[in-house]
Design an enzyme around this catalytic site. Sequence first.
Site, PDB file in Angstrom:
ATOM      1  N   GLY A 209      -6.110  -6.053  -2.507  1.00  0.00           N
ATOM      2  CA  GLY A 209      -6.707  -4.778  -2.896  1.00  0.00           C
ATOM      3  C   GLY A 209      -6.139  -3.651  -2.072  1.00  0.00           C
ATOM      4  O   GLY A 209      -5.061  -3.779  -1.489  1.00  0.00           O
ATOM      5  N   ASN A 210      -6.846  -2.549  -2.026  1.00  0.00           N
ATOM      6  CA  ASN A 210      -6.420  -1.439  -1.173  1.00  0.00           C
ATOM      7  C   ASN A 210      -7.648  -0.682  -0.701  1.00  0.00           C
ATOM      8  O   ASN A 210      -8.770  -1.003  -1.094  1.00  0.00           O
ATOM      9  CB  ASN A 210      -5.430  -0.536  -1.919  1.00  0.00           C
ATOM     10  CG  ASN A 210      -6.021   0.022  -3.197  1.00  0.00           C
ATOM     11  OD1 ASN A 210      -6.962   0.801  -3.167  1.00  0.00           O
ATOM     12  ND2 ASN A 210      -5.481  -0.397  -4.338  1.00  0.00           N
ATOM     13  N   PHE A 211      -7.437   0.327   0.128  1.00  0.00           N
ATOM     14  CA  PHE A 211      -8.555   1.003   0.795  1.00  0.00           C
ATOM     15  C   PHE A 211      -9.215   2.122  -0.030  1.00  0.00           C
ATOM     16  O   PHE A 211     -10.027   2.871   0.489  1.00  0.00           O
ATOM     17  CB  PHE A 211      -8.095   1.562   2.139  1.00  0.00           C
ATOM     18  CG  PHE A 211      -7.771   0.509   3.157  1.00  0.00           C
ATOM     19  CD1 PHE A 211      -8.760  -0.371   3.583  1.00  0.00           C
ATOM     20  CD2 PHE A 211      -6.489   0.383   3.674  1.00  0.00           C
ATOM     21  CE1 PHE A 211      -8.480  -1.348   4.527  1.00  0.00           C
ATOM     22  CE2 PHE A 211      -6.199  -0.595   4.614  1.00  0.00           C
ATOM     23  CZ  PHE A 211      -7.196  -1.463   5.045  1.00  0.00           C
ATOM     24  N   SER A 212      -8.846   2.245  -1.306  1.00  0.00           N
ATOM     25  CA  SER A 212      -9.449   3.311  -2.120  1.00  0.00           C
ATOM     26  C   SER A 212     -10.970   3.135  -2.206  1.00  0.00           C
ATOM     27  O   SER A 212     -11.469   2.022  -2.381  1.00  0.00           O
ATOM     28  CB  SER A 212      -8.861   3.273  -3.537  1.00  0.00           C
ATOM     29  OG  SER A 212      -9.609   4.102  -4.386  1.00  0.00           O
ATOM     30  N   ALA A 278      -6.497   3.848  -7.718  1.00  0.00           N
ATOM     31  CA  ALA A 278      -5.390   3.300  -6.932  1.00  0.00           C
ATOM     32  C   ALA A 278      -5.172   1.875  -7.447  1.00  0.00           C
ATOM     33  O   ALA A 278      -5.780   0.925  -6.963  1.00  0.00           O
ATOM     34  CB  ALA A 278      -5.739   3.303  -5.458  1.00  0.00           C
TER      35      ALA A 278
END
Length: 408
Positions: A209-212, A278
Site C-alpha cells: 500500500g502507501n501512506f495516502s 494514490a
Amino acid sequence: MLKGKHIVLGITGGIAAYKSVMLLRLLVKAGAEVQIVITPAGKEFITPVTLSALSGKPVISEFFTANTGEWHSHVDIGLWADAMVIAPATASSIAKMANGVADNMLITTYLSAKAPVFLAPAMDLDMMAHPSTQRNIATLRSYGNHIIEPAEGELASHLVGKGRMAEPQEIFNTLARYFAAKEGSLRGRKVLITAGPTYERIDPVRFIGNFSTGKMGYAIADEAAARGADVTIVSGPVAVRPSDSEAVKVVSVESAREMLTATQERVADADIVILAAAVADYAPAHPADHKIKREKSADAPTIELVKNPDIARTLGAEKRDNQIFVGFALETDDADANGRAKLVAKNLDMIVVNSLADAGAGFGTDTNVVTIIDAATGSARRFPLKSKRAVAADILDAVESAQSAGKQ
Ligand code: C5P
C-alpha cells in the site's frame, strides 16, 4: 452557504431544548443571522439569556415586550426568514402546527412564514408512536415541511428509540444541504472522486500500500457537496469520513482493480471526475489464499509483481467533450514538466501537482501546496500553503471556470 441567511430558530418545551444551543452555535459560526422564537414552555427548559447572548438578538417569546409594550410582528419575522427551523418540536407544538392552533408567538410565526420549514421532532417513544402524532407529522409533511429525523446509524449506536431529536450537526447539515442544492455553484452537477490508497494483497493478512490518507480527496468531496453537487467517492481503505454522510456517497474498495471497476461503473453519469487516489502501481501477481508461513521455507519469499491498470488513463481515453477530468501528480522533481506530460498522456483537462519537497504538502497533513496546470490554456498556477479544504476550493474554482469557458 448559510452565510448571511436569515434563520428563525423555534424552540419548544422539550428536554432536547439544551441541544438547540449547539445548533444555534453552529448556525452563528457559519455566518447565519438567527432569530430565536421560543414558546412559553420552552423557557422552562432553557433561559432566553443564553440564547440572546449567542444569537446577538433579543429572544422573542411573547406578542408584546412586557415593559415597553413593543409589538412583535409574526408576519415580519415570517417574511424575514430564509428558513424556519423548529428544534425541538414537541408533540404538542407539532399538533398545533398541523391544525393551525396559533396560541403562541412561535406557532403564529409558523403560520405566517413563507420560507421553508424544517422541524426536528423530540419526544418519548410512546408519544412519537401514537397515531395522533404520526398523523400530525404526516400532515406537516404533506404541507411540504421538512421533518428531520436522527440518522439510522445513530439510533442503533445510542440504543435510544425513535423520538429522540436529531443531533444538532445533522439538523445543521440538512439546512446546509437545502441551501446548497438551491443556490450552490455546482448544483445539479455529478462529481465522481477517487480517494485514498489502494491495498494490493500479498496474502489474507498482508498487502502492498502507501501512506495516502484520503484527506485531499475527501476535502474535495466536502467542498463539492457544499457547492450543491451530487458527490460520489470511490475510496480506498481510509479512516476519514465525509463531513456530511448524507451529502456524499462513499463506495469502498480495496485494490486498484476494484477501484477501476467501481469508477468505470459510475463515470458515464459524471460531469466532473477528480482522480485524487494514490493508486498502487503494482500488485502481487499471485496473492496467496493462506497466510504465507515463515517456517515453510528457509529463504525470504520473492513477490512477483504485475502492473496495475492506470485508472485515469483508462477513463481519460473515453472522456466525453462535456466532462472535465482532473488528475493529481505527486512529484519529487521536475514537477511542472512531469505534470504536463501526465496531463497529455492521460487525456486530462487539469492536473494538480504537489511535491513532497514542499513543507506541509503531501500525505497525512491537513495542508497542501499545489500547482494547477490547465490543459486548455497551458497555464500553471502555483498556490501558497493552505488547508486541504481551501485547496479543494481552489481546485473546484478552476474546474468551474474551465467549465464556463468551455461553454462559450
Ligand atoms: O502516473 P501517476 O500515478 O503519477 O499519475 C497520477 C494520477 O493518475 C493521479 O490522478 C492518480 O489518481 C491517477 N492514477 C490512476 N491509476 C493509476 C495510477 C495513477 O488513476 N494506476
